[in-house]
Design a protein around this motif. Structure first.
Motif, short mmCIF file in Angstrom:
data_model
loop_
_atom_site.label_atom_id
_atom_site.label_comp_id
_atom_site.label_asym_id
_atom_site.label_seq_id
_atom_site.Cartn_x
_atom_site.Cartn_y
_atom_site.Cartn_z
N LEU A 16 -4.94 9.17 6.10
CA LEU A 16 -4.62 8.04 6.98
C LEU A 16 -4.71 6.72 6.22
O LEU A 16 -3.83 5.86 6.35
CB LEU A 16 -5.57 8.05 8.18
CG LEU A 16 -5.35 7.01 9.25
CD1 LEU A 16 -3.98 7.21 9.89
CD2 LEU A 16 -6.43 7.12 10.31
N LEU A 17 -5.75 6.56 5.41
CA LEU A 17 -5.90 5.34 4.62
C LEU A 17 -4.76 5.19 3.61
O LEU A 17 -4.17 4.12 3.47
CB LEU A 17 -7.25 5.33 3.90
CG LEU A 17 -7.52 4.13 3.00
CD1 LEU A 17 -7.55 2.84 3.81
CD2 LEU A 17 -8.82 4.31 2.23
N ALA A 18 -4.44 6.28 2.91
CA ALA A 18 -3.35 6.24 1.92
C ALA A 18 -2.02 5.88 2.59
O ALA A 18 -1.26 5.07 2.07
CB ALA A 18 -3.25 7.57 1.20
N THR A 19 -1.77 6.45 3.76
CA THR A 19 -0.54 6.14 4.49
C THR A 19 -0.50 4.69 4.91
O THR A 19 0.53 4.02 4.79
CB THR A 19 -0.41 7.06 5.72
OG1 THR A 19 -0.46 8.41 5.29
CG2 THR A 19 0.88 6.82 6.47
N SER A 20 -1.64 4.17 5.39
CA SER A 20 -1.69 2.77 5.82
C SER A 20 -1.46 1.82 4.65
O SER A 20 -0.70 0.86 4.76
CB SER A 20 -3.06 2.46 6.46
OG SER A 20 -3.26 3.23 7.61
N VAL A 21 -2.09 2.10 3.50
CA VAL A 21 -1.93 1.24 2.32
C VAL A 21 -0.49 1.31 1.82
O VAL A 21 0.11 0.27 1.51
CB VAL A 21 -2.94 1.64 1.22
CG1 VAL A 21 -2.61 0.96 -0.10
CG2 VAL A 21 -4.36 1.31 1.65
#
Length: 202
Positions: A16-21
Motif C-alpha cells: 500500500l505504501l509503495a503504491t501510494s508513493v
C-alpha cells in the motif's frame, strides 16, 4: 500464528505504501510536464505576438519603435527575463529591458523564438527577422515544489486512511479467524477433542 499475521500485515501495508508513493511520483511528474508545456506555450505565444506587432515596423525599418512594442507587450509580466528582436541579417536591433542588449546564457531560462514573417497577397512569405523570448523557470520550480508538498501530504493522508481501513478489515476478517483457528489447532494438538469448532460463517 502471530508471526504470520504480522508478516501478512507488513506485506500488505508495504504494498500500500509503495503504491501510494509511486502514484504520488507519477502525478508530480505529470504535473511538471503540464506546467512546462504551459510555460513553453506562453513563451511561443508572446514571441509570436511581438513578431506580429513588429511586421509593419520592420518593413519601415523603425526598429526603435519595435523596442517600444516589446516594452508594451511584456509590461507587468514577471516571467519574462528579456526579449530581443533581430533583423534578417541576424543583427540585434531591439530589446527589452535595456540591460538585455546581450543574450544571457543561463540554465534557469527557457528560450523560445518566433520568426518575423511578412506575407503580402500572393507573394512568397518573407522572413524579416526573429524575436527571442527568455522566460524565467522560477515559476516552474515554484509550482513543482508546491505540487510535491501537496502530493506528499496527500500521499501521507491517503496512506494513513487506507492503512487504518485495511488494518480493521484484516483484523476482523483474517486475523481474528486465524487466531481462533490457531486456538482450535492448539487444543486438538494437545489432545482435547471435547470442544466443538464453532464458526460464524454461513
Amino acid at each position: 500464528m502471530k508471526r504470520l499475521s504480522t508478516k501478512l500485515s507488513l506485506i500488505i501495508l508495504g504494498c500500500l505504501l509503495a503504491t501510494s508513493v509511486l502514484t504520488g511520483v507519477l502525478v508530480v511528474q505529470s504535473q511538471t510536464a503540464i506546467i512546462t508545456r504551459q510555460i513553453e506555450e506562453d513563451g511561443r505565444g508572446l514571441a509570436k505576438t511581438v513578431a506580429d506587432l513588429a511586421v509593419e515596423l520592420t518593413i519601415a525599418e523603425e526598429w526603435s519603435r519595435v523596442g517600444d512594442q516589446i516594452a508594451f507587450a511584456v509590461k507587468g509580466n514577471p516571467q519574462v527575463v528579456y526579449i530581443q528582436a533581430y533583423d534578417d541579417a541576424g543583427k540585434l536591433r531591439a530589446w527589452f529591458p535595456p540591460s538585455a542588449e546581450k543574450a544571457v546564457e543561463r540554465s534557469d531560462l527557457r528560450v523560445v523564438e518566433s520568426p518575423i514573417l511578412v506575407a503580402i497577397d500572393d507573394l512568397p512569405t518573407e522572413v524579416r527577422g526573429k524575436v527571442v523570448v527568455a522566460l524565467n523557470n522560477d515559476r516552474l520550480a515554484e509550482l513543482t515544489s508546491s505540487s510535491v508538498w501537496r502530493m506528499t501530504a496527500g500521499t501521507v493522508i491517503t496512506f494513513s486512511f487506507l492503512a487504518l481501513v485495511l488494518w480493521l478489515f484484516l483484523r476482523g476478517n483474517v486475523l481474528k479467524p486465524l487466531a481462533g483457528l490457531d486456538g482450535h489447532v492448539s487444543r486438538i494438538s494437545g489432545g482435547d477433542l471435547t470442544k466443538p469448532i464453532l464458526t460464524d460463517r454461513k
